[in-house]
Motif scaffolding. Structure first.
Motif, mmCIF file in Angstrom:
data_model
loop_
_atom_site.group_PDB
_atom_site.id
_atom_site.type_symbol
_atom_site.label_atom_id
_atom_site.label_comp_id
_atom_site.label_asym_id
_atom_site.label_seq_id
_atom_site.Cartn_x
_atom_site.Cartn_y
_atom_site.Cartn_z
ATOM 1 N N ASN A 54 1.266 -31.670 -9.173
ATOM 2 C CA ASN A 54 1.933 -30.371 -9.154
ATOM 3 C C ASN A 54 3.164 -30.508 -8.260
ATOM 4 O OD1 ASN A 54 2.748 -27.682 -8.709
ATOM 5 N ND2 ASN A 54 0.652 -26.929 -8.952
ATOM 6 N N LYS A 55 4.306 -30.746 -8.874
ATOM 7 C CA LYS A 55 5.517 -31.047 -8.113
ATOM 8 C C LYS A 55 5.951 -29.883 -7.221
ATOM 9 C CE LYS A 55 7.238 -34.403 -11.482
ATOM 10 N NZ LYS A 55 8.341 -34.772 -12.412
ATOM 11 N N LYS A 56 5.800 -28.664 -7.710
ATOM 12 C CA LYS A 56 6.189 -27.503 -6.908
ATOM 13 C C LYS A 56 5.304 -27.375 -5.673
ATOM 14 C CE LYS A 56 7.434 -23.589 -8.791
ATOM 15 N NZ LYS A 56 7.489 -22.370 -9.649
ATOM 16 N N ALA A 61 6.050 -30.255 -3.235
ATOM 17 C CA ALA A 61 7.293 -30.012 -2.503
ATOM 18 C C ALA A 61 7.070 -29.000 -1.383
ATOM 19 C CB ALA A 61 8.370 -29.511 -3.462
ATOM 20 N N TYR A 62 6.266 -27.989 -1.667
ATOM 21 C CA TYR A 62 5.959 -26.972 -0.657
ATOM 22 C C TYR A 62 5.142 -27.583 0.483
ATOM 23 C CZ TYR A 62 4.500 -22.474 1.292
ATOM 24 O OH TYR A 62 4.278 -21.409 2.131
ATOM 25 N N CYS A 91 -0.563 -24.009 1.328
ATOM 26 C CA CYS A 91 -0.530 -24.290 -0.112
ATOM 27 C C CYS A 91 -1.565 -23.453 -0.859
ATOM 28 C CB CYS A 91 -0.779 -25.776 -0.364
ATOM 29 S SG CYS A 91 0.586 -26.856 0.122
ATOM 30 N N LYS A 118 -0.102 -20.100 -1.237
ATOM 31 C CA LYS A 118 0.906 -20.129 -2.301
ATOM 32 C C LYS A 118 0.239 -20.141 -3.675
ATOM 33 C CE LYS A 118 4.830 -20.758 -2.030
ATOM 34 N NZ LYS A 118 5.995 -19.825 -2.073
ATOM 35 N N TRP A 144 0.438 -17.546 -7.026
ATOM 36 C CA TRP A 144 0.708 -17.969 -8.403
ATOM 37 C C TRP A 144 -0.388 -17.473 -9.347
ATOM 38 C CZ3 TRP A 144 1.952 -23.767 -6.992
ATOM 39 C CH2 TRP A 144 3.241 -23.833 -6.446
ATOM 40 N N LEU A 152 6.518 -25.080 -14.163
ATOM 41 C CA LEU A 152 6.860 -26.010 -13.092
ATOM 42 C C LEU A 152 8.337 -25.954 -12.724
ATOM 43 C CD1 LEU A 152 4.824 -29.272 -13.810
ATOM 44 C CD2 LEU A 152 4.768 -27.901 -11.732
ATOM 45 N N GLU A 153 9.172 -25.474 -13.656
ATOM 46 C CA GLU A 153 10.613 -25.456 -13.380
ATOM 47 C C GLU A 153 10.919 -24.475 -12.257
ATOM 48 O OE1 GLU A 153 9.329 -24.731 -16.397
ATOM 49 O OE2 GLU A 153 9.584 -26.683 -17.361
#
Length: 254
Positions: A209-211, A214-215, A233, A236, A240, A253-254
């Motif tokens: 999970n790239k987002k 990154a967080y 996380c 977060k 979501w 994911l964008e």
């Protein structure tokens, strides 16, 4: 089930305490069924390494290699030799072990059936597929999250869901003093909290999970400790999930 496991451990400690760890998972079907056949170290020591290996192979079928079965046999023999209670145990203990093993195996079958029923019911829900659009959330975690949250309409804000999961900070104050470092409350659903924690760990592992990764990296770069970053996380992730369940739109994911 938990009570039966505790009772089983208590009796086993009086008969064959060294048996713990032989099969890794004491409550695996192979472990329980072997112990049902040979409940004392005396019986194990009367068997050869080959006989024990063969017995384990029969119980595992083809799910384990011959080498694994041989290694378990060697570990079991060593455990039997270390066992302080090599003489015959009290008949009442042996009867109790047999009864508890049967009970544990029955519980496991019922729980497996229940899991299948839960999965089948969950698959009928739109939300089940939607929250799996978040990388790191698989079928089991998704089912647990939905079961624990219930109707999302119960929560009018994501913060309410955060509090329900018990990952909101607890604030201690006394007079004019207000703590600057607070732990999470751990109120609410422990099962939900555990599922969310697992989802976060799965999501940030290997950058699935790239987002979220990154967080997490951002929090760590700010000097946050590992656990603090993970809880951030989780918080977060809850936001979501709340957005997905209220809008009925998949995660992006964008």
């Amino acid at each position: 089930y938990v009570q039966a496991k505790l009772q089983f451990q208590a009796i086993l400690d009086q008969v064959f305490p060294e048996y713990h760890g032989v099969f890794g998972d004491l409550y695996s079907k192979v472990s329980l069924r072997f112990l049902a056949l040979h409940p004392t170290s005396k019986e194990v020591l009367e068997m050869s390494e080959k006989e024990i290996t063969t017995a384990i192979q029969r119980l595992t079928g083809r799910s384990r290699s011959a080498l694994w079965c041989l290694e378990r046999a060697q570990i079991l023999l060593a455990a039997a030799k270390r066992n302080p209670f090599k003489e015959m145990a009290f008949p009442s203990h042996l009867i109790s072990i047999q009864l508890l093993i049967n009970l544990l195996l029955q519980y496991q079958e019922h729980l497996a059936t229940l899991d299948k029923s839960i999965d089948a019911l969950a698959e009928e829900l739109l939300e089940y597929d939607l929250i799996q659009s978040i990388p790191g959330i698989g079928t089991k975690i998704a089912a647990t999250i939905l079961a624990e949250i219930g109707e999302i309409d119960r929560f009018d804000h994501a913060k309410k869901l955060v509090a329900f999961a018990g990952v909101d900070p607890s604030v201690f104050s006394s007079g004019k003093f207000i703590a600057t470092q607070n732990k999470i409350t751990k109120h609410g659903s422990r099962r939900l909290r555990t599922a969310l924690y697992q989802a976060v760990r799965c999501g940030i592992r290997s950058n699935r999970n790239k987002k979220l990764r990154a967080y997490y990296d951002k929090k760590r770069s700010e000097g946050k400790l590992f656990k603090v970053a993970i809880i951030a996380c989780v918080n977060k992730l809850i936001h979501w999930i709340f957005a997905i369940l209220t809008t009925k739109e998949a995660f992006r994911l964008e």
